[in-house]
Design a protein around this motif. Structure first.
Motif, short mmCIF file in Angstrom:
data_model
loop_
_atom_site.label_atom_id
_atom_site.label_comp_id
_atom_site.label_asym_id
_atom_site.label_seq_id
_atom_site.Cartn_x
_atom_site.Cartn_y
_atom_site.Cartn_z
N SER A 93 46.75 -19.20 -2.58
CA SER A 93 47.62 -20.38 -2.59
C SER A 93 47.53 -21.04 -3.95
O SER A 93 46.46 -21.49 -4.38
N ALA A 94 48.67 -21.11 -4.65
CA ALA A 94 48.68 -21.59 -6.03
C ALA A 94 48.26 -23.04 -6.16
O ALA A 94 47.78 -23.46 -7.22
N ASN A 95 48.42 -23.84 -5.11
CA ASN A 95 48.15 -25.28 -5.19
C ASN A 95 46.73 -25.66 -4.79
O ASN A 95 46.35 -26.83 -4.87
N LEU A 96 45.95 -24.66 -4.38
CA LEU A 96 44.56 -24.93 -3.99
C LEU A 96 43.61 -24.47 -5.08
O LEU A 96 43.96 -23.65 -5.93
N THR A 97 42.38 -24.97 -5.05
CA THR A 97 41.38 -24.57 -6.02
C THR A 97 40.84 -23.18 -5.70
O THR A 97 41.10 -22.63 -4.62
N ILE A 98 40.06 -22.64 -6.63
CA ILE A 98 39.45 -21.33 -6.39
C ILE A 98 38.57 -21.38 -5.15
O ILE A 98 38.65 -20.51 -4.27
N ALA A 99 37.71 -22.40 -5.04
CA ALA A 99 36.81 -22.52 -3.90
C ALA A 99 37.58 -22.64 -2.59
O ALA A 99 37.25 -22.00 -1.58
N GLN A 100 38.63 -23.46 -2.60
CA GLN A 100 39.43 -23.64 -1.38
C GLN A 100 40.10 -22.33 -0.97
O GLN A 100 40.19 -22.00 0.22
N ASN A 101 40.58 -21.57 -1.94
CA ASN A 101 41.20 -20.28 -1.64
C ASN A 101 40.19 -19.29 -1.08
O ASN A 101 40.48 -18.56 -0.14
N MET A 102 39.00 -19.26 -1.67
CA MET A 102 38.01 -18.28 -1.25
C MET A 102 37.53 -18.53 0.18
O MET A 102 37.09 -17.61 0.87
N PHE A 103 37.64 -19.78 0.64
CA PHE A 103 37.20 -20.10 2.00
C PHE A 103 38.36 -20.43 2.95
O PHE A 103 38.13 -20.96 4.03
N LEU A 104 39.58 -20.10 2.52
CA LEU A 104 40.73 -20.36 3.38
C LEU A 104 40.62 -19.49 4.64
O LEU A 104 40.63 -18.26 4.58
N GLY A 105 40.50 -20.13 5.79
CA GLY A 105 40.30 -19.40 7.04
C GLY A 105 38.85 -19.04 7.31
O GLY A 105 38.53 -18.51 8.38
N LEU A 106 37.97 -19.35 6.36
CA LEU A 106 36.54 -19.04 6.51
C LEU A 106 35.70 -20.30 6.25
O LEU A 106 34.55 -20.20 5.82
N GLU A 107 36.27 -21.46 6.52
CA GLU A 107 35.66 -22.72 6.12
C GLU A 107 34.25 -22.90 6.70
O GLU A 107 33.98 -22.53 7.85
N ILE A 108 33.36 -23.48 5.87
CA ILE A 108 32.02 -23.87 6.31
C ILE A 108 32.10 -25.34 6.73
O ILE A 108 32.65 -26.18 6.01
N THR A 109 31.55 -25.65 7.89
CA THR A 109 31.65 -27.02 8.41
C THR A 109 30.27 -27.65 8.58
O THR A 109 29.26 -26.96 8.72
N ARG A 110 30.27 -28.98 8.56
CA ARG A 110 29.09 -29.77 8.90
C ARG A 110 29.38 -30.43 10.24
O ARG A 110 30.26 -31.27 10.35
N GLY A 111 28.67 -29.97 11.24
CA GLY A 111 28.99 -30.46 12.56
C GLY A 111 30.28 -29.83 13.04
O GLY A 111 30.66 -28.73 12.64
N LYS A 112 31.01 -30.55 13.84
CA LYS A 112 32.20 -29.98 14.47
C LYS A 112 33.48 -30.29 13.71
O LYS A 112 34.44 -29.53 13.76
N TYR A 113 33.48 -31.40 12.93
CA TYR A 113 34.75 -31.86 12.42
C TYR A 113 34.85 -31.95 10.89
O TYR A 113 35.92 -32.19 10.36
N PHE A 114 33.74 -31.75 10.19
CA PHE A 114 33.74 -32.02 8.75
C PHE A 114 33.51 -30.73 7.95
O PHE A 114 32.66 -29.91 8.31
N LEU A 115 34.26 -30.61 6.86
CA LEU A 115 34.08 -29.47 5.96
C LEU A 115 32.90 -29.71 5.05
O LEU A 115 32.70 -30.84 4.56
N ASP A 116 32.12 -28.66 4.81
CA ASP A 116 30.99 -28.74 3.89
C ASP A 116 31.45 -28.25 2.52
O ASP A 116 31.25 -27.10 2.13
N ASP A 117 32.10 -29.15 1.77
CA ASP A 117 32.67 -28.78 0.47
C ASP A 117 31.61 -28.29 -0.50
O ASP A 117 31.83 -27.34 -1.26
N ALA A 118 30.46 -28.95 -0.51
CA ALA A 118 29.40 -28.57 -1.45
C ALA A 118 28.92 -27.15 -1.20
O ALA A 118 28.73 -26.36 -2.14
N ALA A 119 28.74 -26.79 0.06
CA ALA A 119 28.27 -25.44 0.40
C ALA A 119 29.32 -24.39 0.02
O ALA A 119 28.98 -23.32 -0.49
N MET A 120 30.59 -24.72 0.25
CA MET A 120 31.66 -23.76 -0.08
C MET A 120 31.79 -23.59 -1.59
O MET A 120 31.97 -22.48 -2.09
N ARG A 121 31.67 -24.71 -2.33
CA ARG A 121 31.77 -24.61 -3.78
C ARG A 121 30.62 -23.78 -4.34
O ARG A 121 30.82 -22.96 -5.25
N GLN A 122 29.41 -23.99 -3.82
CA GLN A 122 28.25 -23.24 -4.32
C GLN A 122 28.37 -21.75 -3.97
O GLN A 122 28.08 -20.89 -4.80
#
Length: 506
Positions: A93-122
């Motif tokens: 997706s051209a409008n998303l960052t590299i990290a967001q693209n790499m985890f598109l559909g494979l998102e890491i979450t904190r708890g049930k409702y929150f995305l773990d952006d730091a973990a995905m970026r690392q």
């Protein structure tokens, strides 16, 4: 089942609209094996891989992973089986960052409702570093080059701990240095027992990187697991096309008339500097250079897609300005872009709609639609270019790559183009269709059409071009005329072109 194979496809059949595409296909792949998958466009490679990816359902047959039968109905089923795909068309997706693209559909979450952006970026950063890629994971993908996007796709696939990696024409947009790097990573994965299916039309790459071959022809398996070592290009091509093809470049090169049709003087913008050249009637002027040399950018400026800061253009001795593509078309220019699926065709529209889009005024007058006249135009160019189609209403997305390219060329011929710019005209096209396109280009030049051809394949550039212009970092370094080209043998000429393309020649 024999678990010697990480993947086994047994007696796979698939039909579309009553036409059988795959005939009892059998395919076996061992862990740690790099398998080349070959075949002409339309041979069934993509259908076979889409069944393995869960995009298409098979009509009959079975698939086994590590000896256990598997049922793939969705791409996530293949992903869960540790099979990862890197498709020829960039799927980021051209409008998303590299990290967001790499985890598109494979998102890491904190708890049930929150995305773990730091973990995905690392994790994304670690995956890129493992491939030696120095990229900021917060960079928006749309700002990356095609080559960088391709490497991000590969990093995303490897991040999923894939045990089987399918690479579909992964080197098409890569520089030679990036191809070397990719092959290094493929060998590293092989040592880790990852199996790789490598789809490519570049036979030199197939010979270099693969252990074995699977060859499809007209939906049938011609060879499966044949060792690559000891095979030469002619033998591989014979398996693909069913006949011996030792020479694609038949006949003499177009000579041209010597009459200057188009001239560029000192063209400069943000991407190219002080470009001057002449194009003569009935010739093929080849443009060579490495990725990033500015060849495509130059043609975009000529065609009115990019602004020109300074310089002049002359058509038949008369000064012209192409402020946009509409004006370029009015001046009888045509542009066959390197990305035909995005910039050359509307895939979900018919052959007729695509082929006649520049000449609709000839058969549509107000509310009157002359379908017979439209059909006559399609028939004329369909026959002239030998487009294989079920009818003019067939959607372009169902054509092979070679036939899609013929539709694009036909679109410009129908509009009366005198100057035809062809950017990588045989990219993603099988060897048989390449030969047809070469003959077509020669025929068009003989009819008096002047062709500018960009090609990254040196044998193609050398054997098709009347003259060769070489660019380096936005500048035109050298133009080889006919007499100069005749002084070299093929190997020495390739070296000489590369000297200018790398900037080693003053």
């Amino acid at each position: 089942m024999d678990a010697e194979y990480i993947i086994e496809m047994r007696d796979i059949c698939k039909s579309f609209y009553g036409v059988k595409i795959l005939h009892d296909v059998n395919f076996k792949l061992r862990p740690g094996e790099i398998r080349g998958l070959l075949g002409e466009n339309g041979a069934g490679k993509s259908t076979m891989m889409r069944i393995l990816n869960g995009i298409y359902s098979k009509d009959s047959g079975k698939i086994f992973v590590n000896g256990e039968e598997a049922h793939f109905t969705l791409p996530k089923d293949a992903r869960e089986a540790k099979i990862a795909f890197v498709h020829q068309e960039i799927a980021l997706s051209a409008n998303l960052t590299i990290a967001q693209n790499m985890f598109l559909g494979l998102e890491i979450t904190r708890g049930k409702y929150f995305l773990d952006d730091a973990a995905m970026r690392q994790a994304a950063l670690d995956a890129l570093k493992s491939l030696g890629l120095d990229l900021n994971v917060d960079t928006v993908v749309g700002t990356l080059s095609i080559a960088q996007q391709q490497m991000v796709e590969i990093a995303k696939a490897l991040m999923q701990d894939a045990r089987v990696l399918v690479l579909d024409e992964p080197t098409a947009a890569l520089s030679e240095k990036e191809v070397r790097f990719l092959f290094q990573q493929m060998r590293r994965l092989k040592e880790k027992n990852v199996a790789i299916i490598f789809i490519s039309h570049r036979l030199n790459e197939i010979e270099e990187i693969t252990d074995s071959l699977t060859v499809l022809r007209d939906g049938y398996i011609i060879a499966d697991g044949t060792p690559t070592k000891g095979l030469n290009s002619s033998e591989i091509i014979a398996m693909m096309v069913g006949r011996s093809v030792t020479q694609f470049f038949d006949g003499e090169k177009p000579q041209g008339t010597g009459e200057v049709v188009f001239e560029v003087r000192g063209l400069t913008n943000q991407r190219v500097r002080n470009i001057s050249f002449q194009l003569k009637k009935g010739e093929i002027l080849g443009f060579g250079g490495l990725v990033g040399a500015g060849r495509t950018e130059l043609m975009s400026a000529i065609f009115g897609l990019d602004p020109i800061e300074s310089g002049e253009m002359f058509l038949h001795g008369k000064k012209i300005v192409n402020r946009n593509p509409r004006e370029a078309i009015q001046h009888r220019f045509g542009l066959v872009s390197e990305d035909r699926k995005h910039n050359g065709l509307i895939l979900v529209h018919s052959i007729a709609r695509n082929l006649t889009m520049n000449v609709t005024s000839t058969f549509i007058k107000g509310i009157h639609y002359d379908k017979a006249k439209e059909k006559a135009i399609v028939d004329e160019y369909g026959n002239k270019l030998s487009i294989k189609m079920s009818g003019m209403d067939q959607l372009c997305q169902y054509l092979s790559g070679g036939n899609q390219q013929k539709v694009v060329i036909s679109k410009w011929l129908a509009s009366g183009a005198d100057v035809l710019i062809m950017d990588e005209p045989t990219r993603g096209v099988d060897v048989g269709a390449k030969s047809e396109i070469y003959r077509l280009m020669h025929s068009l030049a003989e009819e008096g059409i002047s062709i500018i051809m960009i090609s990254s394949e040196l044998p193609e550039l050398i054997n098709i071009s009347t003259r060769i212009a070489v660019m380096h970092e936005g500048e035109l370094n050298k133009i080889f005329d006919r007499e100069e080209l005749a002084q070299y043998d093929a190997d020495d000429l390739q070296k000489e072109i590369m000297f200018y393309a790398t900037g080693e020649r003053d």
